[in-house]
Design a protein around this motif. Structure first.
Motif, PDB file in Angstrom:
ATOM      1  N   GLU A   1       0.819  -1.204   0.000  1.00  0.00           N
ATOM      2  CA  GLU A   1       0.000   0.000   0.000  1.00  0.00           C
ATOM      3  C   GLU A   1       0.858   1.261   0.000  1.00  0.00           C
ATOM      4  O   GLU A   1       0.406   2.350   0.386  1.00  0.00           O
ATOM      5  CB  GLU A   1      -0.943  -0.018   1.206  1.00  0.00           C
ATOM      6  CG  GLU A   1      -1.950  -1.164   1.137  1.00  0.00           C
ATOM      7  CD  GLU A   1      -3.040  -1.073   2.187  1.00  0.00           C
ATOM      8  OE1 GLU A   1      -3.035  -0.093   2.968  1.00  0.00           O
ATOM      9  OE2 GLU A   1      -3.903  -1.971   2.227  1.00  0.00           O
ATOM     10  N   HIS A   2       2.103   1.130  -0.414  1.00  0.00           N
ATOM     11  CA  HIS A   2       2.994   2.255  -0.705  1.00  0.00           C
ATOM     12  C   HIS A   2       3.298   3.127   0.514  1.00  0.00           C
ATOM     13  O   HIS A   2       3.430   4.340   0.406  1.00  0.00           O
ATOM     14  CB  HIS A   2       2.414   3.121  -1.813  1.00  0.00           C
ATOM     15  CG  HIS A   2       2.157   2.365  -3.079  1.00  0.00           C
ATOM     16  ND1 HIS A   2       1.809   2.979  -4.252  1.00  0.00           N
ATOM     17  CD2 HIS A   2       2.204   1.043  -3.377  1.00  0.00           C
ATOM     18  CE1 HIS A   2       1.635   2.074  -5.200  1.00  0.00           C
ATOM     19  NE2 HIS A   2       1.877   0.887  -4.684  1.00  0.00           N
ATOM     20  N   ALA A   3       3.379   2.501   1.676  1.00  0.00           N
ATOM     21  CA  ALA A   3       3.747   3.229   2.886  1.00  0.00           C
ATOM     22  C   ALA A   3       5.160   2.903   3.334  1.00  0.00           C
ATOM     23  O   ALA A   3       5.684   3.577   4.226  1.00  0.00           O
ATOM     24  CB  ALA A   3       2.768   2.922   4.023  1.00  0.00           C
ATOM     25  N   ALA A   4       5.778   1.898   2.734  1.00  0.00           N
ATOM     26  CA  ALA A   4       7.127   1.492   3.109  1.00  0.00           C
ATOM     27  C   ALA A   4       7.816   0.883   1.900  1.00  0.00           C
ATOM     28  O   ALA A   4       7.166   0.490   0.920  1.00  0.00           O
ATOM     29  CB  ALA A   4       7.086   0.491   4.267  1.00  0.00           C
ATOM     30  N   VAL A   5       9.134   0.808   1.972  1.00  0.00           N
ATOM     31  CA  VAL A   5       9.938   0.181   0.919  1.00  0.00           C
ATOM     32  C   VAL A   5      10.789  -0.913   1.552  1.00  0.00           C
ATOM     33  O   VAL A   5      11.106  -0.873   2.745  1.00  0.00           O
ATOM     34  CB  VAL A   5      10.846   1.209   0.209  1.00  0.00           C
ATOM     35  CG1 VAL A   5      10.024   2.203  -0.567  1.00  0.00           C
ATOM     36  CG2 VAL A   5      11.734   1.926   1.224  1.00  0.00           C
ATOM     37  N   VAL A   6      11.131  -1.889   0.737  1.00  0.00           N
ATOM     38  CA  VAL A   6      11.948  -3.010   1.208  1.00  0.00           C
ATOM     39  C   VAL A   6      13.413  -2.610   1.144  1.00  0.00           C
ATOM     40  O   VAL A   6      13.926  -2.236   0.091  1.00  0.00           O
ATOM     41  CB  VAL A   6      11.689  -4.266   0.353  1.00  0.00           C
ATOM     42  CG1 VAL A   6      12.589  -5.409   0.817  1.00  0.00           C
ATOM     43  CG2 VAL A   6      10.217  -4.668   0.443  1.00  0.00           C
ATOM     44  N   VAL A   7      14.084  -2.684   2.288  1.00  0.00           N
ATOM     45  CA  VAL A   7      15.518  -2.423   2.343  1.00  0.00           C
ATOM     46  C   VAL A   7      16.291  -3.705   2.041  1.00  0.00           C
ATOM     47  O   VAL A   7      17.195  -3.732   1.217  1.00  0.00           O
ATOM     48  CB  VAL A   7      15.923  -1.857   3.722  1.00  0.00           C
ATOM     49  CG1 VAL A   7      17.436  -1.638   3.796  1.00  0.00           C
ATOM     50  CG2 VAL A   7      15.171  -0.566   4.002  1.00  0.00           C
ATOM     51  N   ASN A   8      15.934  -4.768   2.707  1.00  0.00           N
ATOM     52  CA  ASN A   8      16.430  -6.111   2.425  1.00  0.00           C
ATOM     53  C   ASN A   8      15.348  -7.088   2.840  1.00  0.00           C
ATOM     54  O   ASN A   8      14.263  -6.673   3.261  1.00  0.00           O
ATOM     55  CB  ASN A   8      17.772  -6.384   3.134  1.00  0.00           C
ATOM     56  CG  ASN A   8      17.695  -6.145   4.632  1.00  0.00           C
ATOM     57  OD1 ASN A   8      16.836  -6.690   5.318  1.00  0.00           O
ATOM     58  ND2 ASN A   8      18.581  -5.291   5.146  1.00  0.00           N
ATOM     59  N   ARG A   9      15.598  -8.362   2.729  1.00  0.00           N
ATOM     60  CA  ARG A   9      14.533  -9.338   2.977  1.00  0.00           C
ATOM     61  C   ARG A   9      14.082  -9.391   4.434  1.00  0.00           C
ATOM     62  O   ARG A   9      13.056  -9.986   4.748  1.00  0.00           O
ATOM     63  CB  ARG A   9      14.970 -10.723   2.536  1.00  0.00           C
ATOM     64  CG  ARG A   9      16.242 -11.230   3.211  1.00  0.00           C
ATOM     65  CD  ARG A   9      16.607 -12.583   2.658  1.00  0.00           C
ATOM     66  NE  ARG A   9      17.860 -13.095   3.231  1.00  0.00           N
ATOM     67  CZ  ARG A   9      18.366 -14.295   2.974  1.00  0.00           C
ATOM     68  NH1 ARG A   9      17.714 -15.107   2.151  1.00  0.00           N
ATOM     69  NH2 ARG A   9      19.498 -14.684   3.524  1.00  0.00           N
ATOM     70  N   TYR A  10      14.821  -8.738   5.338  1.00  0.00           N
ATOM     71  CA  TYR A  10      14.437  -8.724   6.748  1.00  0.00           C
ATOM     72  C   TYR A  10      13.992  -7.337   7.233  1.00  0.00           C
ATOM     73  O   TYR A  10      13.557  -7.207   8.368  1.00  0.00           O
ATOM     74  CB  TYR A  10      15.614  -9.177   7.629  1.00  0.00           C
ATOM     75  CG  TYR A  10      16.170 -10.531   7.268  1.00  0.00           C
ATOM     76  CD1 TYR A  10      15.389 -11.675   7.362  1.00  0.00           C
ATOM     77  CD2 TYR A  10      17.479 -10.657   6.833  1.00  0.00           C
ATOM     78  CE1 TYR A  10      15.902 -12.917   7.032  1.00  0.00           C
ATOM     79  CE2 TYR A  10      18.007 -11.898   6.498  1.00  0.00           C
ATOM     80  CZ  TYR A  10      17.213 -13.028   6.586  1.00  0.00           C
ATOM     81  OH  TYR A  10      17.715 -14.255   6.253  1.00  0.00           O
ATOM     82  N   THR A  11      14.117  -6.328   6.384  1.00  0.00           N
ATOM     83  CA  THR A  11      13.928  -4.953   6.851  1.00  0.00           C
ATOM     84  C   THR A  11      13.106  -4.148   5.861  1.00  0.00           C
ATOM     85  O   THR A  11      13.278  -4.263   4.649  1.00  0.00           O
ATOM     86  CB  THR A  11      15.288  -4.253   7.042  1.00  0.00           C
ATOM     87  OG1 THR A  11      16.135  -5.082   7.846  1.00  0.00           O
ATOM     88  CG2 THR A  11      15.116  -2.901   7.713  1.00  0.00           C
ATOM     89  N   ILE A  12      12.216  -3.293   6.393  1.00  0.00           N
ATOM     90  CA  ILE A  12      11.480  -2.320   5.592  1.00  0.00           C
ATOM     91  C   ILE A  12      11.711  -0.935   6.200  1.00  0.00           C
ATOM     92  O   ILE A  12      12.081  -0.805   7.372  1.00  0.00           O
ATOM     93  CB  ILE A  12       9.967  -2.616   5.528  1.00  0.00           C
ATOM     94  CG1 ILE A  12       9.330  -2.502   6.926  1.00  0.00           C
ATOM     95  CG2 ILE A  12       9.704  -3.963   4.908  1.00  0.00           C
ATOM     96  CD1 ILE A  12       7.817  -2.595   6.915  1.00  0.00           C
ATOM     97  N   ARG A  13      11.471   0.091   5.396  1.00  0.00           N
ATOM     98  CA  ARG A  13      11.632   1.472   5.863  1.00  0.00           C
ATOM     99  C   ARG A  13      10.367   2.259   5.551  1.00  0.00           C
ATOM    100  O   ARG A  13       9.892   2.254   4.419  1.00  0.00           O
ATOM    101  CB  ARG A  13      12.834   2.135   5.186  1.00  0.00           C
ATOM    102  CG  ARG A  13      13.014   3.612   5.552  1.00  0.00           C
ATOM    103  CD  ARG A  13      14.256   4.184   4.901  1.00  0.00           C
ATOM    104  NE  ARG A  13      14.232   4.044   3.445  1.00  0.00           N
ATOM    105  CZ  ARG A  13      13.607   4.898   2.623  1.00  0.00           C
ATOM    106  NH1 ARG A  13      12.934   5.926   3.125  1.00  0.00           N
ATOM    107  NH2 ARG A  13      13.645   4.704   1.321  1.00  0.00           N
ATOM    108  N   ARG A  14       9.814   2.914   6.568  1.00  0.00           N
ATOM    109  CA  ARG A  14       8.632   3.748   6.362  1.00  0.00           C
ATOM    110  C   ARG A  14       9.006   4.965   5.531  1.00  0.00           C
ATOM    111  O   ARG A  14      10.035   5.600   5.757  1.00  0.00           O
ATOM    112  CB  ARG A  14       8.046   4.195   7.702  1.00  0.00           C
ATOM    113  CG  ARG A  14       7.484   3.071   8.565  1.00  0.00           C
ATOM    114  CD  ARG A  14       6.319   2.376   7.897  1.00  0.00           C
ATOM    115  NE  ARG A  14       5.170   3.221   7.711  1.00  0.00           N
ATOM    116  CZ  ARG A  14       4.097   3.200   8.490  1.00  0.00           C
ATOM    117  NH1 ARG A  14       4.038   2.383   9.511  1.00  0.00           N
ATOM    118  NH2 ARG A  14       3.079   3.992   8.242  1.00  0.00           N
ATOM    119  N   ILE A  15       8.150   5.322   4.559  1.00  0.00           N
ATOM    120  CA  ILE A  15       8.452   6.409   3.643  1.00  0.00           C
ATOM    121  C   ILE A  15       8.146   7.762   4.268  1.00  0.00           C
ATOM    122  O   ILE A  15       8.907   8.718   4.111  1.00  0.00           O
ATOM    123  CB  ILE A  15       7.652   6.242   2.337  1.00  0.00           C
ATOM    124  CG1 ILE A  15       8.022   4.918   1.654  1.00  0.00           C
ATOM    125  CG2 ILE A  15       7.895   7.417   1.389  1.00  0.00           C
ATOM    126  CD1 ILE A  15       7.190   4.624   0.437  1.00  0.00           C
TER     127      ILE A  15
END
Length: 223
Positions: A139-153
């Motif tokens: 839903e375009h609120a975060a991006v994948v940094v790596n397979r274990y981590t996401i970052r809120r936009i």
């Protein structure tokens, strides 16, 4: 110092921001004001009396009206009910660059790392479950940094500015001026703060919707 003006959500008149009460709690701030001006709030708080007669023809007695589609003000005028219609959902923002949510995997401890920044630029970190992380990315609120981590936009303030600018300060439910953010699927029912689940809303619609879903809220007006 230049005077800042704000449009009242009820009378739709442009008035100095000093005519609006400050918000409290997390949303409090120097420029954070409520949607209704002081004069409109006084009218709403005034005693609303409806003269009714009982079936036996006894003398008319005043009674205090509860919240209803039409409010009787102290001047005797009626506030017409809001006309709420089902509108098309706002288009989602462009998908951020990065891997797809399908690459996400929980760590050995069974969670996904989530990080972001506060309104003041300070970094924060917390842990979330895989299902929530996938929804935030889709839903375009975060991006994948790596397979274990996401970052809120978005930060809280930047997200609010984005939604209000995207919807042009137009309430999604009634089409009038709005300056609040509402979740289509309430957080109490599993909704998240994402661009695809949040819309601009006026103060009245936001409070009326409360914890109802979109279908439940619009269904009340259709009855």
């Amino acid at each position: 110092m230049d005077t800042i003006y704000k449009i009242c959500a009820h009378c739709h008149e442009q008035k100095p921001i000093q005519e609006f009460l400050r918000r409290t709690g997390k949303r409090s701030g120097k420029a954070s004001r409520r949607g209704a001006c002081r004069s409109c709030r006084k009218q709403r708080k005034a005693v609303q009396v409806a003269v009714v007669s009982d079936a036996q023809g006894t003398p008319e007695q005043p009674r205090v009206m509860q919240a209803s589609p039409q409010l009787l003000l102290d001047e005797g005028s009626l506030v017409t009910p809001k006309i709420r219609t089902r509108r098309p959902l706002p288009p989602p923002p462009p998908r951020p660059e990065g891997p797809d949510a399908s690459v996400l995997q929980p760590t050995r401890e069974g969670f996904i790392r989530m990080r972001g920044r506060t309104d003041k630029g300070r970094r924060w970190y917390q842990e979330t479950d895989l299902e929530t992380a996938v929804i935030l990315v889709k839903e375009h609120a975060a991006v994948v940094v790596n397979r274990y981590t996401i970052r809120r936009i978005y930060t809280n303030k930047s997200f609010r500015r984005f939604i209000l600018a995207r919807d042009r300060h137009q309430c999604f439910f009634c089409g009038e001026y709005g300056d609040t953010i509402d979740h289509l699927l309430p957080r109490s029912k599993g909704g998240h703060t994402t661009p695809m689940n949040c819309v601009c809303a006026c103060n009245i619609c936001n409070q009326s919707k409360a914890s109802h879903s979109l279908d439940e809220f619009l269904g009340q007006d259709e009855e």
